[in-house]
Scaffold this motif. Structure first.
Motif, PDB file in Angstrom:
ATOM      1  N   LEU A  75       0.820  -1.210   0.000  1.00  0.00           N
ATOM      2  CA  LEU A  75       0.000   0.000   0.000  1.00  0.00           C
ATOM      3  C   LEU A  75       0.858   1.266   0.000  1.00  0.00           C
ATOM      4  O   LEU A  75       0.557   2.234  -0.711  1.00  0.00           O
ATOM      5  CB  LEU A  75      -0.938   0.012   1.205  1.00  0.00           C
ATOM      6  CG  LEU A  75      -2.172  -0.878   1.103  1.00  0.00           C
ATOM      7  CD1 LEU A  75      -2.919  -0.897   2.431  1.00  0.00           C
ATOM      8  CD2 LEU A  75      -3.075  -0.395  -0.010  1.00  0.00           C
ATOM      9  N   VAL A  76       1.907   1.274   0.786  1.00  0.00           N
ATOM     10  CA  VAL A  76       2.785   2.443   0.848  1.00  0.00           C
ATOM     11  C   VAL A  76       3.492   2.650  -0.487  1.00  0.00           C
ATOM     12  O   VAL A  76       3.588   3.781  -0.994  1.00  0.00           O
ATOM     13  CB  VAL A  76       3.799   2.301   2.011  1.00  0.00           C
ATOM     14  CG1 VAL A  76       4.882   3.353   1.931  1.00  0.00           C
ATOM     15  CG2 VAL A  76       3.086   2.370   3.346  1.00  0.00           C
ATOM     16  N   MET A  79       0.969   3.902  -2.993  1.00  0.00           N
ATOM     17  CA  MET A  79       0.612   5.281  -2.676  1.00  0.00           C
ATOM     18  C   MET A  79       1.680   6.250  -3.181  1.00  0.00           C
ATOM     19  O   MET A  79       1.361   7.249  -3.837  1.00  0.00           O
ATOM     20  CB  MET A  79       0.430   5.469  -1.174  1.00  0.00           C
ATOM     21  CG  MET A  79       0.153   6.909  -0.781  1.00  0.00           C
ATOM     22  SD  MET A  79       0.356   7.242   0.963  1.00  0.00           S
ATOM     23  CE  MET A  79       2.074   6.923   1.221  1.00  0.00           C
ATOM     24  N   PHE A  80       2.945   5.984  -2.904  1.00  0.00           N
ATOM     25  CA  PHE A  80       4.006   6.869  -3.363  1.00  0.00           C
ATOM     26  C   PHE A  80       4.126   6.865  -4.875  1.00  0.00           C
ATOM     27  O   PHE A  80       4.374   7.907  -5.494  1.00  0.00           O
ATOM     28  CB  PHE A  80       5.353   6.510  -2.717  1.00  0.00           C
ATOM     29  CG  PHE A  80       5.550   7.152  -1.381  1.00  0.00           C
ATOM     30  CD1 PHE A  80       5.747   8.523  -1.272  1.00  0.00           C
ATOM     31  CD2 PHE A  80       5.526   6.396  -0.230  1.00  0.00           C
ATOM     32  CE1 PHE A  80       5.919   9.121  -0.043  1.00  0.00           C
ATOM     33  CE2 PHE A  80       5.705   6.990   1.008  1.00  0.00           C
ATOM     34  CZ  PHE A  80       5.900   8.350   1.103  1.00  0.00           C
ATOM     35  N   VAL A  82       1.686   6.254  -7.164  1.00  0.00           N
ATOM     36  CA  VAL A  82       0.540   6.960  -7.754  1.00  0.00           C
ATOM     37  C   VAL A  82       0.637   8.456  -7.487  1.00  0.00           C
ATOM     38  O   VAL A  82       0.437   9.279  -8.399  1.00  0.00           O
ATOM     39  CB  VAL A  82      -0.790   6.370  -7.216  1.00  0.00           C
ATOM     40  CG1 VAL A  82      -1.968   7.237  -7.590  1.00  0.00           C
ATOM     41  CG2 VAL A  82      -0.986   4.954  -7.741  1.00  0.00           C
ATOM     42  N   CYS A  83       0.943   8.826  -6.265  1.00  0.00           N
ATOM     43  CA  CYS A  83       1.048  10.254  -5.936  1.00  0.00           C
ATOM     44  C   CYS A  83       2.193  10.915  -6.705  1.00  0.00           C
ATOM     45  O   CYS A  83       2.062  12.063  -7.151  1.00  0.00           O
ATOM     46  CB  CYS A  83       1.237  10.446  -4.437  1.00  0.00           C
ATOM     47  SG  CYS A  83      -0.252  10.087  -3.492  1.00  0.00           S
ATOM     48  N   LEU A 110      -1.613  15.652  -1.836  1.00  0.00           N
ATOM     49  CA  LEU A 110      -1.170  14.687  -2.844  1.00  0.00           C
ATOM     50  C   LEU A 110       0.172  15.111  -3.437  1.00  0.00           C
ATOM     51  O   LEU A 110       1.064  14.278  -3.631  1.00  0.00           O
ATOM     52  CB  LEU A 110      -2.229  14.582  -3.949  1.00  0.00           C
ATOM     53  CG  LEU A 110      -1.893  13.595  -5.045  1.00  0.00           C
ATOM     54  CD1 LEU A 110      -3.042  12.625  -5.207  1.00  0.00           C
ATOM     55  CD2 LEU A 110      -1.642  14.331  -6.326  1.00  0.00           C
ATOM     56  N   ILE A 113       2.985  14.378  -0.978  1.00  0.00           N
ATOM     57  CA  ILE A 113       3.361  12.966  -0.940  1.00  0.00           C
ATOM     58  C   ILE A 113       4.129  12.586  -2.203  1.00  0.00           C
ATOM     59  O   ILE A 113       5.091  11.829  -2.160  1.00  0.00           O
ATOM     60  CB  ILE A 113       2.108  12.079  -0.765  1.00  0.00           C
ATOM     61  CG1 ILE A 113       1.490  12.323   0.607  1.00  0.00           C
ATOM     62  CG2 ILE A 113       2.447  10.603  -0.938  1.00  0.00           C
ATOM     63  CD1 ILE A 113       0.133  11.681   0.791  1.00  0.00           C
TER      64      ILE A 113
END
Length: 164
Positions: A75-76, A79-80, A82-83, A110, A113
């Protein structure tokens, strides 16, 4: 009368170029160390991008050492990724069009990140031009054209024209 931009007319109403971060107004005529500044900005943004990737690598190692599990790590990472991709696209687009302030405010988290994507976009754009130069140049030339049209005087008296 001529001002420093080469336009004629009243110097008080002549449009002034908007300064760009790290470049000031050197982007107008590419003078006063413009090339050296572009090289410096490119090197600095590349260094910042690499340092940011190393910081993210340390964060990943911290997650691995903490044994948080594969799902959290995945997930992390997603997240990084995509952001960063969204931040890259947003930053790249902001070099050619003015971003909407309301949208900019809503994307602030966003973009924070995805800082690696913003730094990468800044680096890649600095290889071509000063980041934002094309947008500033377009706006500056438009304002100069408007100012020239406003201050250009007609020749002759239109009331004295002969009718045919």
């Amino acid at each position: 009368m001529s001002d420093k931009t080469g336009t004629t007319g009243d110097a008080r109403t002549a449009p002034l170029p908007e300064p760009i971060r790290f470049f000031g107004t050197t982007w107008v005529d590419h003078d006063a160390g413009y090339t050296a500044r572009r090289v410096g900005v490119a090197a600095g943004s590349l260094t910042a991008t690499i340092a940011s990737c190393l910081i993210l690598r340390l964060a990943y190692e911290g997650l691995r050492i903490a044994e948080t599990g594969g799902a959290v790590t995945l997930l992390v990472l997603v997240m990084f990724a995509v952001c960063s991709a969204l931040a890259f696209g947003h930053t790249w687009g902001a070099f050619t069009t003015r971003p909407d302030p309301a949208r900019q405010a809503s994307l602030r988290g966003l973009l924070a990140i995805g800082f690696v994507g913003s730094l990468a976009a800044y680096f890649l754009r600095s290889l071509k031009e000063a980041p934002g130069e094309s947008l500033h140049r377009q706006e500056y030339e438009t304002s100069r054209d408007r100012q020239t049209r406003r201050t250009t005087r007609r020749t002759g008296n239109p009331a004295r024209r002969r009718r045919r």
